[in-house]
Design a protein around this motif. Structure first.
Motif, PDB file in Angstrom:
ATOM      1  N   SER A   1      -1.887   4.786   2.928  1.00  0.00           N
ATOM      2  CA  SER A   1      -1.801   4.360   4.325  1.00  0.00           C
ATOM      3  C   SER A   1      -2.082   5.535   5.256  1.00  0.00           C
ATOM      4  CB  SER A   1      -0.426   3.756   4.621  1.00  0.00           C
ATOM      5  OG  SER A   1       0.582   4.732   4.489  1.00  0.00           O
ATOM      6  N   GLN A   2      -1.673   6.754   4.850  1.00  0.00           N
ATOM      7  CA  GLN A   2      -1.983   7.928   5.665  1.00  0.00           C
ATOM      8  C   GLN A   2      -3.485   8.174   5.694  1.00  0.00           C
ATOM      9  OE1 GLN A   2       0.285  11.114   3.993  1.00  0.00           O
ATOM     10  NE2 GLN A   2       2.108  10.642   5.199  1.00  0.00           N
ATOM     11  N   LEU A   3      -4.115   8.057   4.532  1.00  0.00           N
ATOM     12  CA  LEU A   3      -5.560   8.259   4.471  1.00  0.00           C
ATOM     13  C   LEU A   3      -6.284   7.180   5.276  1.00  0.00           C
ATOM     14  CD1 LEU A   3      -7.784  10.000   3.327  1.00  0.00           C
ATOM     15  CD2 LEU A   3      -7.778   8.595   1.281  1.00  0.00           C
ATOM     16  N   THR A   4      -5.807   5.961   5.178  1.00  0.00           N
ATOM     17  CA  THR A   4      -6.399   4.874   5.953  1.00  0.00           C
ATOM     18  C   THR A   4      -6.221   5.141   7.448  1.00  0.00           C
ATOM     19  OG1 THR A   4      -5.895   3.337   4.176  1.00  0.00           O
ATOM     20  CG2 THR A   4      -6.416   2.365   6.289  1.00  0.00           C
ATOM     21  N   GLY A   5      -5.067   5.651   7.833  1.00  0.00           N
ATOM     22  CA  GLY A   5      -4.812   5.984   9.240  1.00  0.00           C
ATOM     23  C   GLY A   5      -5.756   7.067   9.745  1.00  0.00           C
ATOM     24  N   ARG A   6      -6.001   8.062   8.917  1.00  0.00           N
ATOM     25  CA  ARG A   6      -6.925   9.133   9.319  1.00  0.00           C
ATOM     26  C   ARG A   6      -8.342   8.599   9.487  1.00  0.00           C
ATOM     27  NH1 ARG A   6      -4.988  13.993   5.321  1.00  0.00           N
ATOM     28  NH2 ARG A   6      -2.973  14.321   6.320  1.00  0.00           N
ATOM     29  N   VAL A   7      -8.748   7.741   8.542  1.00  0.00           N
ATOM     30  CA  VAL A   7     -10.086   7.151   8.632  1.00  0.00           C
ATOM     31  C   VAL A   7     -10.187   6.314   9.905  1.00  0.00           C
ATOM     32  CG1 VAL A   7     -11.646   5.464   7.568  1.00  0.00           C
ATOM     33  CG2 VAL A   7     -10.528   7.188   6.154  1.00  0.00           C
TER      34      VAL A   7
ATOM     35  N   MET B   1       0.855  -1.162   0.000  1.00  0.00           N
ATOM     36  CA  MET B   1       0.000   0.000   0.000  1.00  0.00           C
ATOM     37  C   MET B   1       0.906   1.230   0.000  1.00  0.00           C
ATOM     38  SD  MET B   1      -3.004   1.083   2.660  1.00  0.00           S
ATOM     39  CE  MET B   1      -3.675  -0.534   2.719  1.00  0.00           C
ATOM     40  N   SER B   2       0.595   2.221  -0.821  1.00  0.00           N
ATOM     41  CA  SER B   2       1.442   3.401  -0.912  1.00  0.00           C
ATOM     42  C   SER B   2       1.326   4.251   0.359  1.00  0.00           C
ATOM     43  CB  SER B   2       1.064   4.223  -2.133  1.00  0.00           C
ATOM     44  OG  SER B   2      -0.184   4.842  -1.917  1.00  0.00           O
ATOM     45  N   ARG B   3       2.257   5.150   0.492  1.00  0.00           N
ATOM     46  CA  ARG B   3       2.308   5.972   1.707  1.00  0.00           C
ATOM     47  C   ARG B   3       1.062   6.846   1.840  1.00  0.00           C
ATOM     48  NH1 ARG B   3       7.108   9.155   4.361  1.00  0.00           N
ATOM     49  NH2 ARG B   3       5.911  10.702   5.498  1.00  0.00           N
ATOM     50  N   ASN B   4       0.615   7.462   0.729  1.00  0.00           N
ATOM     51  CA  ASN B   4      -0.564   8.333   0.787  1.00  0.00           C
ATOM     52  C   ASN B   4      -1.809   7.564   1.196  1.00  0.00           C
ATOM     53  OD1 ASN B   4       0.933  10.537   0.070  1.00  0.00           O
ATOM     54  ND2 ASN B   4       0.453  10.359  -2.105  1.00  0.00           N
TER      55      ASN B   4
ATOM     56  N   TYR C   1     -11.536  -0.070   6.755  1.00  0.00           N
ATOM     57  CA  TYR C   1     -10.774   1.170   6.708  1.00  0.00           C
ATOM     58  C   TYR C   1     -10.321   1.476   5.287  1.00  0.00           C
ATOM     59  CZ  TYR C   1     -10.418   0.725  11.792  1.00  0.00           C
ATOM     60  OH  TYR C   1     -10.702   0.618  13.116  1.00  0.00           O
ATOM     61  N   VAL C   2      -9.844   0.449   4.620  1.00  0.00           N
ATOM     62  CA  VAL C   2      -9.366   0.624   3.246  1.00  0.00           C
ATOM     63  C   VAL C   2     -10.524   1.039   2.342  1.00  0.00           C
ATOM     64  CG1 VAL C   2      -8.350  -0.562   1.263  1.00  0.00           C
ATOM     65  CG2 VAL C   2      -7.459  -0.986   3.556  1.00  0.00           C
ATOM     66  N   ALA C   3     -11.671   0.411   2.516  1.00  0.00           N
ATOM     67  CA  ALA C   3     -12.834   0.739   1.689  1.00  0.00           C
ATOM     68  C   ALA C   3     -13.297   2.173   1.944  1.00  0.00           C
ATOM     69  CB  ALA C   3     -13.975  -0.243   1.964  1.00  0.00           C
ATOM     70  N   MET C   4     -13.315   2.583   3.218  1.00  0.00           N
ATOM     71  CA  MET C   4     -13.724   3.961   3.528  1.00  0.00           C
ATOM     72  C   MET C   4     -12.717   4.976   2.979  1.00  0.00           C
ATOM     73  SD  MET C   4     -15.388   3.904   7.316  1.00  0.00           S
ATOM     74  CE  MET C   4     -14.798   2.395   8.060  1.00  0.00           C
ATOM     75  N   ALA C   5     -11.431   4.652   3.051  1.00  0.00           N
ATOM     76  CA  ALA C   5     -10.409   5.551   2.514  1.00  0.00           C
ATOM     77  C   ALA C   5     -10.557   5.688   1.006  1.00  0.00           C
ATOM     78  CB  ALA C   5      -9.015   5.028   2.868  1.00  0.00           C
TER      79      ALA C   5
END
Length: 173
Positions: free
Chosen positions: A6-12, A1-4, A30-34
């Motif tokens: 994973s950051q978006l997934t982390g925020r979600v 998973m790319s850095r961007n 989380y991945v689906a919501m991101a």
């Protein structure tokens, strides 16, 4: 998973876990919501940029007025109208923008193209021709001196052909 991503997934993930009622959530959620947030953002950006490009000649900034126009036009984005930044944004004055764009186009069409007069073009051609002749005349003696200084090419005689007669047969009997 790319850095961007994973950051978006982390925020979600932080947003979801901030709710006290939520216990556990599967990673795929989380991945689906991101991904859904990314698709939504792309759709919103494309809508806003199409509005900006339609009504402004060279838009460099997407403004809250563009977002407000898209929210008012698209019923699926009606929830954006309640955001304070969107509610306070000025309305796009589309008629004024279209008139302004048409006036700019008319000015560009009416601008006379700068062309040199035929007599001015003839004079510049004559000047160029004189300069070229002068440059050639100045370099001609120098070329002759260089050619005179070069040694004459050496002529190499071809090797003498061996005389073979019919008697010279190397076949051994």
């Amino acid at each position: 998973m790319s850095r961007n991503k994973s950051q978006l997934t982390g925020r979600v993930k932080r947003l979801v876990l901030a709710d006290q009622r939520v216990g556990k959530v599967a990673k795929t959620s989380y991945v689906a919501m991101a991904r859904a947030a990314e698709v939504f953002t792309c759709h919103l950006f494309r809508s806003m940029s199409s509005v900006a490009c339609t009504y402004e000649p060279n838009p460099k900034i997407l403004r809250a007025a563009h977002l407000k126009h898209v929210a008012n036009k698209d019923e699926g984005l009606s929830f954006l109208r309640g955001l304070p930044a969107v509610a306070r944004a000025p309305d796009l004055e589309l008629d004024a923008l279209l008139e302004k764009r048409e006036l700019e186009r008319e000015r560009e069409r009416k601008k006379p193209k700068k062309r040199k007069s035929s007599s001015a073009q003839g004079e510049t051609k004559k000047k160029k021709k004189k300069a070229k002749v002068a440059a050639t005349a100045a370099t001609a003696p120098a070329k002759q001196e260089v050619e005179a200084a070069k040694p004459a090419p050496a002529t190499v005689a071809p090797p003498a052909a061996a005389e073979l007669s019919e008697d010279d047969d190397y076949d051994v009997e």
